[in-house]
Design a protein around this motif. Sequence first.
Motif, PDB file in Angstrom:
ATOM      1  N   PHE A 162       0.832  -1.201   0.000  1.00 44.40           N
ATOM      2  CA  PHE A 162       0.000   0.000   0.000  1.00 44.40           C
ATOM      3  C   PHE A 162       0.869   1.254   0.000  1.00 44.40           C
ATOM      4  O   PHE A 162       0.589   2.218  -0.717  1.00 44.40           O
ATOM      5  CB  PHE A 162      -0.923   0.001   1.229  1.00 44.40           C
ATOM      6  CG  PHE A 162      -1.821   1.204   1.302  1.00 44.40           C
ATOM      7  CD1 PHE A 162      -2.991   1.246   0.567  1.00 44.40           C
ATOM      8  CD2 PHE A 162      -1.481   2.301   2.076  1.00 44.40           C
ATOM      9  CE1 PHE A 162      -3.824   2.360   0.619  1.00 44.40           C
ATOM     10  CE2 PHE A 162      -2.300   3.416   2.137  1.00 44.40           C
ATOM     11  CZ  PHE A 162      -3.479   3.446   1.406  1.00 44.40           C
ATOM     12  N   ILE A 163       1.940   1.228   0.768  1.00 40.46           N
ATOM     13  CA  ILE A 163       2.840   2.382   0.869  1.00 40.46           C
ATOM     14  C   ILE A 163       3.763   2.481  -0.338  1.00 40.46           C
ATOM     15  O   ILE A 163       4.019   3.574  -0.842  1.00 40.46           O
ATOM     16  CB  ILE A 163       3.660   2.299   2.181  1.00 40.46           C
ATOM     17  CG1 ILE A 163       2.716   2.469   3.377  1.00 40.46           C
ATOM     18  CG2 ILE A 163       4.767   3.340   2.216  1.00 40.46           C
ATOM     19  CD1 ILE A 163       3.340   2.123   4.712  1.00 40.46           C
ATOM     20  N   THR A 164       4.240   1.338  -0.813  1.00 42.47           N
ATOM     21  CA  THR A 164       5.268   1.371  -1.862  1.00 42.47           C
ATOM     22  C   THR A 164       4.723   1.435  -3.288  1.00 42.47           C
ATOM     23  O   THR A 164       5.442   1.838  -4.190  1.00 42.47           O
ATOM     24  CB  THR A 164       6.196   0.143  -1.740  1.00 42.47           C
ATOM     25  OG1 THR A 164       5.401  -1.045  -1.853  1.00 42.47           O
ATOM     26  CG2 THR A 164       6.945   0.156  -0.432  1.00 42.47           C
ATOM     27  N   VAL A 165       3.482   1.030  -3.503  1.00 40.35           N
ATOM     28  CA  VAL A 165       2.919   1.025  -4.862  1.00 40.35           C
ATOM     29  C   VAL A 165       2.006   2.240  -5.024  1.00 40.35           C
ATOM     30  O   VAL A 165       0.983   2.341  -4.368  1.00 40.35           O
ATOM     31  CB  VAL A 165       2.128  -0.274  -5.138  1.00 40.35           C
ATOM     32  CG1 VAL A 165       1.499  -0.243  -6.520  1.00 40.35           C
ATOM     33  CG2 VAL A 165       3.028  -1.484  -4.983  1.00 40.35           C
ATOM     34  N   PRO A 166       2.373   3.168  -5.910  1.00 43.94           N
ATOM     35  CA  PRO A 166       1.587   4.396  -6.046  1.00 43.94           C
ATOM     36  C   PRO A 166       0.379   4.290  -6.993  1.00 43.94           C
ATOM     37  O   PRO A 166      -0.119   5.287  -7.471  1.00 43.94           O
ATOM     38  CB  PRO A 166       2.617   5.391  -6.583  1.00 43.94           C
ATOM     39  CG  PRO A 166       3.542   4.559  -7.398  1.00 43.94           C
ATOM     40  CD  PRO A 166       3.614   3.224  -6.687  1.00 43.94           C
ATOM     41  N   VAL A 167      -0.099   3.089  -7.243  1.00 41.71           N
ATOM     42  CA  VAL A 167      -1.216   2.886  -8.161  1.00 41.71           C
ATOM     43  C   VAL A 167      -2.522   2.932  -7.354  1.00 41.71           C
ATOM     44  O   VAL A 167      -2.738   2.106  -6.463  1.00 41.71           O
ATOM     45  CB  VAL A 167      -1.079   1.535  -8.896  1.00 41.71           C
ATOM     46  CG1 VAL A 167      -2.244   1.294  -9.832  1.00 41.71           C
ATOM     47  CG2 VAL A 167       0.252   1.471  -9.634  1.00 41.71           C
ATOM     48  N   LEU A 168      -3.380   3.891  -7.680  1.00 38.37           N
ATOM     49  CA  LEU A 168      -4.613   4.100  -6.917  1.00 38.37           C
ATOM     50  C   LEU A 168      -5.523   2.875  -6.884  1.00 38.37           C
ATOM     51  O   LEU A 168      -6.001   2.498  -5.811  1.00 38.37           O
ATOM     52  CB  LEU A 168      -5.365   5.331  -7.429  1.00 38.37           C
ATOM     53  CG  LEU A 168      -6.627   5.686  -6.651  1.00 38.37           C
ATOM     54  CD1 LEU A 168      -6.304   6.008  -5.199  1.00 38.37           C
ATOM     55  CD2 LEU A 168      -7.342   6.842  -7.318  1.00 38.37           C
ATOM     56  N   ARG A 202      -4.199   0.446  -4.356  1.00 34.82           N
ATOM     57  CA  ARG A 202      -4.394   0.921  -2.987  1.00 34.82           C
ATOM     58  C   ARG A 202      -5.847   0.732  -2.544  1.00 34.82           C
ATOM     59  O   ARG A 202      -6.105   0.334  -1.419  1.00 34.82           O
ATOM     60  CB  ARG A 202      -3.989   2.384  -2.864  1.00 34.82           C
ATOM     61  CG  ARG A 202      -2.491   2.561  -2.891  1.00 34.82           C
ATOM     62  CD  ARG A 202      -2.106   3.993  -2.664  1.00 34.82           C
ATOM     63  NE  ARG A 202      -0.663   4.074  -2.483  1.00 34.82           N
ATOM     64  CZ  ARG A 202      -0.030   5.187  -2.192  1.00 34.82           C
ATOM     65  NH1 ARG A 202      -0.696   6.317  -2.055  1.00 34.82           N
ATOM     66  NH2 ARG A 202       1.268   5.175  -2.043  1.00 34.82           N
TER      67      ARG A 202
END
Length: 131
Positions: free
Chosen positions: A88-94, A97
């Motif tokens: 959740f923190i490392t992957v910036p794909v909405l 998340r």
Amino acid sequence: MKAIFIILGFLFTIIGVIGVILPILPTTPFLLIASFCFMKGSDKLNNWFKSTKLYKNNLESFDKNRSMTFKTKAVILGFATIMLLIPFITVPVLPMRIFIIVLIILKYYFFIFKIKTVKPEKKRKTVLVEE
């Protein structure tokens, strides 16, 4: 295919045993997976696994009446939440998340409302009485 389940059963049993020793690694989820693998792999190994003290101490109450102690639930939920927060923190794909948030909510719902919480059983000492 049965051989793969047997190998995975032993692998997850070993990881579960390590979890007994290391408090950072949860025992119950790995033993649940090991139990599933032994069930699919071999009746003989499944019966052996269910007769072990490891199984009786960690999974028997869940297997028999779908219940866990609060401590067991907290450890599983805590570890799983930490593991889900890492992507959740490392992957910036909405969308990813959002999926992780939904997964966390469902996991907590299941553990809180679908699995009964029981008090831990006290260990009783057996006293032999001579007549």
